[in-house]
Design a protein around this motif. Structure first.
Motif, PDB file in Angstrom:
ATOM      1  N   TYR A 117      25.354 -28.417   1.363  1.00  0.00           N
ATOM      2  CA  TYR A 117      24.559 -29.640   1.449  1.00  0.00           C
ATOM      3  C   TYR A 117      25.477 -30.860   1.568  1.00  0.00           C
ATOM      4  CZ  TYR A 117      20.538 -26.821  -0.024  1.00  0.00           C
ATOM      5  OH  TYR A 117      19.544 -25.872  -0.091  1.00  0.00           O
ATOM      6  N   ALA A 118      24.871 -31.998   1.906  1.00  0.00           N
ATOM      7  CA  ALA A 118      25.641 -33.238   2.054  1.00  0.00           C
ATOM      8  C   ALA A 118      26.314 -33.645   0.754  1.00  0.00           C
ATOM      9  CB  ALA A 118      24.729 -34.362   2.546  1.00  0.00           C
ATOM     10  N   THR A 119      25.817 -33.149  -0.374  1.00  0.00           N
ATOM     11  CA  THR A 119      26.412 -33.490  -1.671  1.00  0.00           C
ATOM     12  C   THR A 119      27.838 -32.975  -1.805  1.00  0.00           C
ATOM     13  OG1 THR A 119      25.301 -31.527  -2.592  1.00  0.00           O
ATOM     14  CG2 THR A 119      24.229 -33.667  -2.910  1.00  0.00           C
ATOM     15  N   LEU A 120      28.270 -32.103  -0.899  1.00  0.00           N
ATOM     16  CA  LEU A 120      29.664 -31.671  -0.891  1.00  0.00           C
ATOM     17  C   LEU A 120      30.590 -32.873  -0.696  1.00  0.00           C
ATOM     18  CD1 LEU A 120      31.372 -28.986  -0.917  1.00  0.00           C
ATOM     19  CD2 LEU A 120      31.433 -29.183   1.565  1.00  0.00           C
ATOM     20  N   LEU A 121      30.052 -33.947  -0.115  1.00  0.00           N
ATOM     21  CA  LEU A 121      30.828 -35.163   0.140  1.00  0.00           C
ATOM     22  C   LEU A 121      30.676 -36.181  -0.985  1.00  0.00           C
ATOM     23  CD1 LEU A 121      30.123 -35.732   3.953  1.00  0.00           C
ATOM     24  CD2 LEU A 121      31.857 -34.301   2.872  1.00  0.00           C
ATOM     25  N   ARG A 122      30.313 -35.733  -2.171  1.00  0.00           N
ATOM     26  CA  ARG A 122      30.090 -36.665  -3.277  1.00  0.00           C
ATOM     27  C   ARG A 122      31.321 -37.540  -3.534  1.00  0.00           C
ATOM     28  NH1 ARG A 122      28.759 -33.245  -6.452  1.00  0.00           N
ATOM     29  NH2 ARG A 122      26.493 -33.350  -6.371  1.00  0.00           N
ATOM     30  N   ASN A 123      32.519 -36.931  -3.564  1.00  0.00           N
ATOM     31  CA  ASN A 123      33.742 -37.706  -3.778  1.00  0.00           C
ATOM     32  C   ASN A 123      33.980 -38.700  -2.650  1.00  0.00           C
ATOM     33  OD1 ASN A 123      35.823 -35.134  -5.376  1.00  0.00           O
ATOM     34  ND2 ASN A 123      34.177 -36.397  -6.169  1.00  0.00           N
ATOM     35  N   THR A 124      33.652 -38.282  -1.431  1.00  0.00           N
ATOM     36  CA  THR A 124      33.793 -39.174  -0.274  1.00  0.00           C
ATOM     37  C   THR A 124      32.901 -40.386  -0.442  1.00  0.00           C
ATOM     38  OG1 THR A 124      33.923 -37.090   0.989  1.00  0.00           O
ATOM     39  CG2 THR A 124      33.920 -39.148   2.238  1.00  0.00           C
ATOM     40  N   VAL A 125      31.656 -40.130  -0.817  1.00  0.00           N
ATOM     41  CA  VAL A 125      30.676 -41.205  -1.001  1.00  0.00           C
ATOM     42  C   VAL A 125      31.094 -42.140  -2.127  1.00  0.00           C
ATOM     43  CG1 VAL A 125      28.281 -41.696  -1.640  1.00  0.00           C
ATOM     44  CG2 VAL A 125      28.787 -39.832  -0.055  1.00  0.00           C
TER      45      VAL A 125
END
Length: 454
Positions: A117-125
């Motif tokens: 899911y897009a939440t894999l990019l939590r650190n990016t966000v």
């Protein structure tokens, strides 16, 4: 049949998990005189490991409630600003009553549709929110999309990106992580060919498979060795009842996860053995760290079969984009049409999924971008995940992207094409970094520098 077998197995295991959970509760109960014994601790740890390995992980949440801006704690609200059948455009809205009106650059962060899911990019966000007006593509699980919504292929993915950029308007900066690097580059080329006023001001491609003929990885080799019919016959399934997408052809998440796990099976086995030991010892910090990682890692979604198969053929087998032969809706995708969009590529020195040099290939395709608007950066010492997450991302990669975006923003607002843009490293350190040349497979030639477009 794979999907039906998986669903049946999951259903049959449900009462076993319930019994395991109840047994663990009894073992850990404070009134149990044996709860502190080594035997009970081992049984309790075994129950928890079993339950964690056999349950289905749902879609995680970003869970970003606040950020820090100039030392102030600013509440953040996650909102859907545009909803499509296969994707929702999320906006992370910062509370202006705390920090005041900000005119930060608009950034569209394109998450990969590659299983997680897009939440894999939590650190990016988290790293981008304080200084950018951030929007993120949140791709939906195809298992939950009714079949009457129609198919979704690579052309549709490109159309979605174009629509999102047009929705955000001019002076939008695009960041594509991993898989969407190809459709993001194609979408930008199409918008440039149409002289679209909303074409991106800059585009950052991170660990993306622009040209997988360069330093091919095991993932690339697998895609090339097998014919497309093999993938269609072995990994494509129909969504079963009772899911909302019953009858839709998909690449199931559980098959993807099996592939992820087998690539590093020994590492995952050791991680779970370590979890067992930490549960017995009562090392809560290590247990929580393990659970946090695997809550995200084991949460996977189904992909539309059309999109998956077309990506395999177009990107990994036929290499149509770097050959200049990629088509979109019957028209040729010409990257040389891009003139008004700055290009930055970011790669990891130890990336074993997208080999070194594969993303940099975008610079060779975009021949009409001004020389001062090309920037290629290779981050030493990181793999694929480290390109967009972790300490190196926060301290070395994200600051360079931030400076590039602001430099381009200044140039666009000045209204003069004669304005020269300084390379991002100038705001971070006095001298350029040593280059990591993809042609030498990680060896660093002396006298060469990073940041050159070719």
């Amino acid at each position: 049949m794979h999907y039906y077998t998986y669903e049946l197995t999951h259903a049959l295991m449900h009462p076993v998990r319930l019994m395991t959970r109840a047994f663990k509760t009894q073992l850990d109960a404070p009134y149990n005189p044996f709860s502190s014994t080594e035997f009970a601790k081992n049984l309790s740890a075994a129950c928890e490991v079993f339950e964690g390995m056999t349950r289905r992980y749902g879609k995680p949440e970003f869970g970003i409630k606040e950020t820090k801006i100039h030392g102030l704690t600013v509440p953040v609200k996650e909102e859907i600003v545009l909803k499509k059948p296969f994707c929702s455009l999320l906006h992370f809205d910062r509370d202006e009553t705390i920090v005041g009106k900000r005119y930060d650059p608009k950034v569209l962060l394109i998450a990969p549709m590659s299983g997680h899911y897009a939440t894999l990019l939590r650190n990016t966000v988290e790293a981008m929110i304080p200084e950018h007006n951030l929007y993120v593509t949140d791709w939906a699980d195809s298992r939950d999309i009714p079949a009457f919504a129609g198919p979704f292929g690579l052309d549709d993915f490109i159309d979605y990106i174009i629509e999102f950029v047009q929705f955000l308007g001019p002076n939008t900066h695009v960041i594509a992580v991993c898989q969407p690097a190809v459709p993001a580059l194609a979408a930008t080329a199409i918008m440039a060919a149409n002289d679209d006023p909303a074409q991106p001001a800059s585009m950052t491609l991170m660990g993306g498979p622009i040209d997988t003929r360069r330093n091919p990885t095991q993932v690339n080799k697998l895609a090339e060795e097998k014919p497309l019919s093999w993938f269609e016959n072995n990994v494509i399934n129909y969504v079963p009842f009772p899911n909302a997408g019953i009858g839709r052809r998909v690449y199931p998440g559980f098959i993807q996860l099996t592939g992820f796990m087998t690539m590093n099976l020994e590492r995952h086995t050791q991680a779970h053995m370590k979890l067992f030991e930490n549960l017995v010892k009562g090392d809560c910090d290590s247990v929580n760290a393990h659970k946090t990682f695997y809550e995200e890692y084991l949460a996977v979604m189904d992909l539309p079969a059309e999109f998956y198969l077309e990506t395999i053929k177009t990107v990994f087998q036929d290499h149509l984009l770097p050959k200049g032969e990629m088509m979109h809706r019957g028209k040729l995708v010409d990257c040389s049409a891009i003139r008004k969009t700055a290009l930055m590529t970011v790669e990891g020195e130890r990336d074993d999924i997208c080999g070194l040099g594969q993303t940099q290939a975008a610079h060779d395709l975009c021949t009409n971008i001004p020389p001062d608007e090309h920037y290629a950066y290779v981050q030493p010492g990181v793999g694929h995940y480290g390109v967009f997450s972790g300490t190196r991302w926060r301290t070395e990669i994200q600051p360079r992207i931030r400076e590039m975006i602001r430099s381009i923003q200044f140039k666009r607002r000045s209204g003069s094409e004669d304005t020269k843009v300084p390379a991002p490293y100038r705001a971070l350190q006095p001298a350029r970094e040593n280059i990591i040349d993809w042609r030498t497979h990680g060896e660093r030639p002396k006298g060469e520098v990073n940041g050159s477009p070719r």
